[in-house]
Design a protein around this motif. Structure first.
Motif, mmCIF file in Angstrom:
data_model
loop_
_atom_site.group_PDB
_atom_site.id
_atom_site.type_symbol
_atom_site.label_atom_id
_atom_site.label_comp_id
_atom_site.label_asym_id
_atom_site.label_seq_id
_atom_site.Cartn_x
_atom_site.Cartn_y
_atom_site.Cartn_z
ATOM 1 N N LYS A 71 5.551 -0.621 -1.542
ATOM 2 C CA LYS A 71 4.320 -0.941 -0.805
ATOM 3 C C LYS A 71 4.614 -1.056 0.688
ATOM 4 O O LYS A 71 3.870 -0.561 1.531
ATOM 5 N N LYS A 75 3.215 1.549 3.394
ATOM 6 C CA LYS A 75 2.149 0.867 4.135
ATOM 7 C C LYS A 75 0.838 0.887 3.341
ATOM 8 O O LYS A 75 -0.252 0.771 3.915
ATOM 9 N N LYS A 76 0.969 1.085 2.040
ATOM 10 C CA LYS A 76 -0.206 1.213 1.190
ATOM 11 C C LYS A 76 0.231 0.990 -0.250
ATOM 12 O O LYS A 76 1.372 1.279 -0.605
ATOM 13 N N ASN A 79 -0.044 4.491 -6.209
ATOM 14 C CA ASN A 79 -0.862 4.731 -7.412
ATOM 15 C C ASN A 79 -0.028 4.716 -8.679
ATOM 16 O O ASN A 79 -0.471 4.228 -9.717
ATOM 17 N N ILE A 95 1.610 7.834 -3.742
ATOM 18 C CA ILE A 95 0.192 7.669 -3.425
ATOM 19 C C ILE A 95 -0.399 9.067 -3.237
ATOM 20 O O ILE A 95 0.307 10.023 -2.915
ATOM 21 N N LYS A 272 -4.314 -1.193 -8.019
ATOM 22 C CA LYS A 272 -4.301 -1.271 -6.553
ATOM 23 C C LYS A 272 -5.069 -2.488 -6.038
ATOM 24 O O LYS A 272 -5.080 -2.757 -4.848
ATOM 25 N N HIS A 273 -5.756 -3.188 -6.951
ATOM 26 C CA HIS A 273 -6.501 -4.385 -6.552
ATOM 27 C C HIS A 273 -6.575 -5.337 -7.740
ATOM 28 O O HIS A 273 -6.075 -5.025 -8.828
#
Length: 416
Positions: A71, A75-76, A79, A95, A272-273
């Motif tokens: 992560k 920076k993201k 998936n 990702i 992702k959340h």
């Protein structure tokens, strides 16, 4: 054998020659770039080895810890994660999809980021873009689609024109005349080879068309209205976890996925959340063995399970032909596609040589069609059907008809 209509044969031959000459440069490019792209993995493997392969250490970081490092590096939130199968493999987190995909590789022993890989980083990406869009973006994609659509017509007309007469008999399917000059020799090589690989060419074209803009979009629409695509929850769309306490560690999902003994490469879809779900899937070109499982990230409850049998028939056919097009069903498929690429290039050149040998100086040399010939209803219906299936072919036919009508009116216009 059947008795061919001579006038129809001449008319089809004329358009076969004209379409072939226009298509030839693109056909050669498709054959060459397609053949080169088959070696993508062979080309990229040694260049990426230093990123994917690591020295074996004493202790490994947890997958949960590696996920956190990924992560930070991307920076993201990634998936997916691919589960390593060897002790000297870096763990890959990704990702995005297709050409927008970015992957970061984590050394599970040290936590070091060994490197990043994106499809756009390779020279093979340029080959693919040349093959699919002539490096011209959406406009180039439509040119490729137009030529591919006409290739179906070239194959159909070629089979009719080549089909031996009763007098020639079965030997006409195999006869290559080596002693009647280069024009006849290269004509026979073009027609005989073309006939015998016509089915493979049609299968190859069928595998490439789903990537096109207009036909591809229409095909997706048809899948949607007939409910013959992927199930809505195939990629966990619409699925949610019930937020309750702490999420299950990634390591537990890896252990669960490993215990399933799924065929191929094991991947873990990452939430992702807070309401996202875990997914377990396997990437294999034994399509019947593909499975997908989706789990609540807090309770571990299985929300959905999908087998390949859950996928609609149009999507199954589409994925099979696309995999065939890329030579992904093993060595036999790879060899067949190399064979198709080489023969397609050779056939195109053989047709050009034969044409140049027969073309009168200063003239196009297209076959003459009797002035009184008119295409029958059967032919017109076939053209209309092909125009509906391949819209860009249909548009090009309308343009040709328009030009022919204008030329006819100009010839008939009285001289003042």
């Amino acid at each position: 054998m059947f008795k061919k209509d001579h006038k129809l044969n001449q008319w089809l031959w004329k358009w076969h020659v004209i379409a072939g000459l226009i298509s030839l440069p693109i056909v050669l490019l498709l054959a060459i770039t397609g053949g080169v792209y088959l070696f993508k993995d062979n080309y990229e493997a040694p260049k990426q080895e230093h990123i994917k392969t690591i020295e074996i250490g004493k202790t490994k970081l947890s997958y949960q810890a590696q996920w956190k490092l990924a992560k930070e590096a991307l920076k993201k939130a990634p998936n997916t994660m691919v589960v390593p199968t060897k002790a000297n493999q870096a763990t890959v987190f990704s990702i995005g999809r297709f050409s927008h995909k970015q992957s970061v590789y984590i050394n599970p022993y040290t936590g070091e980021v060994t490197g990043r890989i994106s499809p756009k980083d390779s020279n093979m990406y340029t080959v693919r873009k040349l093959h699919g869009e002539l490096l011209l973006g959406a406009f180039g994609t439509k040119i490729i689609e137009l030529i591919a659509s006409w290739l179906f017509v070239l194959i159909i007309t070629g089979i009719y024109v080549f089909w031996p007469t009763k007098k020639q008999g079965l030997k006409g399917f195999f006869t290559v005349r080596f002693k009647q000059g280069k024009r006849i020799l290269f004509r026979d090589l073009h027609t005989v080879l073309g006939f015998w690989i016509s089915v493979l060419l049609l299968m190859t074209l069928a595998g490439g068309m789903p990537w096109t803009d207009v036909f591809g979009a229409n095909f997706k629409w048809l899948q949607g209205v007939t409910n013959t695509g992927f199930p809505k929850t195939w990629n966990a769309r619409g699925l949610k976890s019930s937020v309750n306490g702490e999420a299950i560690p990634l390591d537990d999902m890896v252990s669960l996925g490993t215990s399933m003994n799924l065929k191929g490469v094991l991947s873990i879809g990452l939430p992702k959340h807070k309401t996202g779900v875990y997914s377990i899937s396997n990437a294999t070109f034994d399509l019947d063995a593909q499975k997908r499982f989706h789990f609540d990230q807090y309770s571990g409850k299985q929300l959905v399970k999908h087998d390949w049998a859950d996928v609609g028939i149009l999507m199954r056919g589409r994925m099979w032909f696309m995999a065939f097009h890329q030579g992904q069903f093993g060595t036999w498929n790879f060899v067949v596609m190399i064979f198709v690429s080489l023969l397609l290039a050779f056939m195109a050149l053989a047709a050009l040589i034969s044409y140049m040998k027969r073309k009168p100086k200063g003239k196009w040399g297209t076959p003459k069609v009797p002035t009184q010939f008119k295409a029958g209803y059967g032919i017109l219906v076939l053209i209309v059907l092909l125009g509906i299936i391949f819209p860009l072919f249909g548009v090009s036919v309308l343009a040709i008809v328009g030009v022919e009508v204008l030329k006819k009116r100009k010839r008939e216009r009285p001289v003042v």
